[in-house]
Design a protein around this motif. Structure first.
Motif, PDB file in Angstrom:
ATOM      1  N   ARG A  40      -9.297  34.372  13.752  1.00  0.00           N
ATOM      2  CA  ARG A  40     -10.173  34.921  14.793  1.00  0.00           C
ATOM      3  C   ARG A  40      -9.395  35.862  15.712  1.00  0.00           C
ATOM      4  N   ALA A  41      -8.172  35.479  16.065  1.00  0.00           N
ATOM      5  CA  ALA A  41      -7.361  36.342  16.932  1.00  0.00           C
ATOM      6  C   ALA A  41      -6.953  37.613  16.182  1.00  0.00           C
ATOM      7  N   ASN A  87      -5.497  26.668   5.652  1.00  0.00           N
ATOM      8  CA  ASN A  87      -4.530  26.087   6.578  1.00  0.00           C
ATOM      9  C   ASN A  87      -5.167  25.991   7.972  1.00  0.00           C
ATOM     10  N   PRO A  88      -5.311  24.780   8.523  1.00  0.00           N
ATOM     11  CA  PRO A  88      -5.936  24.654   9.847  1.00  0.00           C
ATOM     12  C   PRO A  88      -5.161  25.365  10.952  1.00  0.00           C
ATOM     13  N   GLU A  94     -14.859  29.059   7.558  1.00  0.00           N
ATOM     14  CA  GLU A  94     -15.836  29.960   8.157  1.00  0.00           C
ATOM     15  C   GLU A  94     -15.150  31.069   8.952  1.00  0.00           C
ATOM     16  N   ASP A  95     -14.019  30.748   9.599  1.00  0.00           N
ATOM     17  CA  ASP A  95     -13.254  31.780  10.306  1.00  0.00           C
ATOM     18  C   ASP A  95     -12.744  32.845   9.333  1.00  0.00           C
ATOM     19  N   LEU A  96     -12.273  32.389   8.167  1.00  0.00           N
ATOM     20  CA  LEU A  96     -11.783  33.341   7.166  1.00  0.00           C
ATOM     21  C   LEU A  96     -12.927  34.203   6.649  1.00  0.00           C
ATOM     22  N   ARG A  97     -14.071  33.586   6.385  1.00  0.00           N
ATOM     23  CA  ARG A  97     -15.243  34.358   5.950  1.00  0.00           C
ATOM     24  C   ARG A  97     -15.602  35.422   6.993  1.00  0.00           C
ATOM     25  N   HIS A  98     -15.567  35.030   8.261  1.00  0.00           N
ATOM     26  CA  HIS A  98     -15.918  35.946   9.337  1.00  0.00           C
ATOM     27  C   HIS A  98     -14.927  37.112   9.390  1.00  0.00           C
ATOM     28  N   PHE A  99     -13.645  36.807   9.184  1.00  0.00           N
ATOM     29  CA  PHE A  99     -12.614  37.843   9.162  1.00  0.00           C
ATOM     30  C   PHE A  99     -12.914  38.852   8.049  1.00  0.00           C
ATOM     31  N   GLU A 176     -16.822  33.022  -3.061  1.00  0.00           N
ATOM     32  CA  GLU A 176     -17.309  32.285  -1.886  1.00  0.00           C
ATOM     33  C   GLU A 176     -16.936  32.919  -0.551  1.00  0.00           C
ATOM     34  N   VAL A 177     -15.860  33.679  -0.515  1.00  0.00           N
ATOM     35  CA  VAL A 177     -15.399  34.273   0.744  1.00  0.00           C
ATOM     36  C   VAL A 177     -15.537  35.794   0.716  1.00  0.00           C
TER      37      VAL A 177
END
Length: 436
Positions: A40-41, A87-88, A94-99, A176-177
């Motif tokens: 996200r960052a 990796n948490p 979902e963060d990776l998908r958003h990226f 998927e991503v």
């Protein structure tokens, strides 16, 4: 009817994604990229990366990192604990998908780093499928022989079930991503026929882009769009430190012209995560040769890489196994890359592979110090001259395709070139001219 055994086969059988023809590439080491170290960052930087002139964003491995035999506090991203998890430390699936979705909205493409040769000691496959691993002379799991990679153990690609699993895992992230391909770690340690089939199955989902961390012609036939120009980097490093001259660089370009396929992409770089962490910053590696080397990485045949922080003039070695941070600031190197990438996109002569122009040597009277050449596609022409020495060089240009009227790509000044004329470059100087 049998095929003619004397008819040449296509040198490259894969199809490059059309968007890769004028592309540039940017590597994100997400642990160091932001104070948060998250997807996200990092996502907030994507407009800036796009505006730099980048097309492909390469994320270092996104998977959980092994804990057994871990190096440092946080471990190596290349010690993968689970190929199907995120990796948490970096965020969620979902963060990776958003990226990836945000990158696509900006016209960027995203490739993931893939580690097929080995896993962490505590990868989920160790318990589920111990038969998929290579063994040492005692019958135990083994790290890659002869290296100090004791935080990982090798997989055994003689096992068809492992090949199926690894291929399906790679397909998962594309399907998927929505990722656009992979940078494949130590690709030459994994059989070529595995990569050939993996590329075929990935392309059935959508056209992907594949980068091999290796230098080998056979990888370009059916599997990989691009391989590393390790030898280009090493040659320029030797020139910068007085251990070689331009004659050694011409050896690289001779191999590039005759050994590699016409439509093979080679990745050219002055830094990446390995070079920065283990061998030094670009400033340590290249010194006065840095700027001409950067310009050459864009103007000559190949796709240029920016390692995160280069555009900010980052002059620190980023530690590899622990948290470190890039100091973001405005720097003239960022403007240099922006100018060069705009030039690359505007001039088809500078495009990648067979879409671009071949480098045609312009002989000069100081061949050990000055590299000069022309690249051309139809009416689009670019001339490059580079003085890789600590003295000003005045040379006589020989029998090459340089004759005509040109415009300096940086100053806009009109320049006339002809055969036999004298031509001067300052120490460690360069000039890029475009057909007027």
């Amino acid at each position: 009817m049998t095929a003619d055994p004397y008819a040449p086969r296509p040198a490259v059988e894969l199809t490059h994604p059309e968007w890769s023809r004028s592309a540039t590439i940017y590597q994100i080491n997400q642990r160091h990229f932001t104070p948060e170290g998250t997807f996200r960052a990092a996502e907030a930087h994507l407009p800036r990366i796009r505006d730099l002139g980048i097309d492909i964003v390469w994320l270092m491995p996104v998977h959980p990192i092994g804990e057994r035999n871990r190096k440092g506090v946080l471990g190596s991203p290349y010690a993968v604990q689970d190929y199907l998890a995120v990796n948490p430390e970096y965020g969620t699936l979902e963060d990776l998908r958003h990226f990836v979705d945000t990158a696509h909205d900006l016209g960027l493409h995203v490739i993931l780093d893939w580690v097929a040769n080995h896993t962490a000691w505590d990868n989920v496959l160790v318990e589920e499928h111990p038969e998929w691993y290579a063994r040492d002379w005692k019958g135990d799991f083994r790290p890659t022989p002869w290296w100090d990679w004791d935080d990982i153990i090798d997989l055994d690609y003689d096992n068809p079930d492992l090949r199926r699993y690894m291929t399906e895992a790679m397909k998962y992230w594309v399907r998927e991503v929505g990722v656009d391909g992979y940078r494949c770690d130590v690709a030459g340690f994994v059989p070529v026929d595995f990569w050939d089939n993996a590329r075929r199955e990935l392309d059935e989902i959508k056209p992907v882009f594949m980068l091999a961390e290796w230098e080998s012609r056979d990888l370009h036939v059916r599997a990989f769009d691009m391989t590393y120009g390790w030898s280009w980097n090493e040659t320029l490093h030797k020139i910068a430190h007085g251990k070689a001259d331009v004659e050694a660089l011409k050896v690289y370009y001779a191999w590039n012209d005759r050994f590699y396929q016409r439509d093979a992409y080679r990745m050219l770089f002055v830094s990446n995560h390995d070079k920065n962490a283990w061998e030094g910053t670009e400033y340590e590696q290249f010194g006065d040769a840095l700027v001409p080397s950067i310009v050459l990485s864009v103007i000559s045949e190949g796709m240029p890489l920016v390692y995160n922080g280069q555009e900010a003039g980052s002059d620190r070695r980023l530690v590899f196994f622990d948290k470190d941070e890039i100091e973001w600031r405005e720097d003239e190197q960022g403007e240099l890359y922006r100018t060069l990438f705009a030039l690359k996109k505007q001039h088809r002569a500078l495009w990648n592979g067979a879409a671009g122009g071949r480098m045609v040597r312009v002989p000069n009277s100081a061949e050990s110090a000055v590299l000069s050449f022309v690249r051309a596609v139809d009416d689009d022409r670019v001339f490059g001259a580079f003085n890789f020495s600590a003295e000003e060089q005045t040379v006589k240009l020989g029998d090459g395709p340089q004759a005509g009227t040109w415009r300096d790509a940086f100053t806009g000044e009109t320049v006339e070139l002809s055969q036999g004329q004298e031509y001067t470059l300052p120490a460690w100087g360069h000039q890029v001219l475009v057909g007027a």
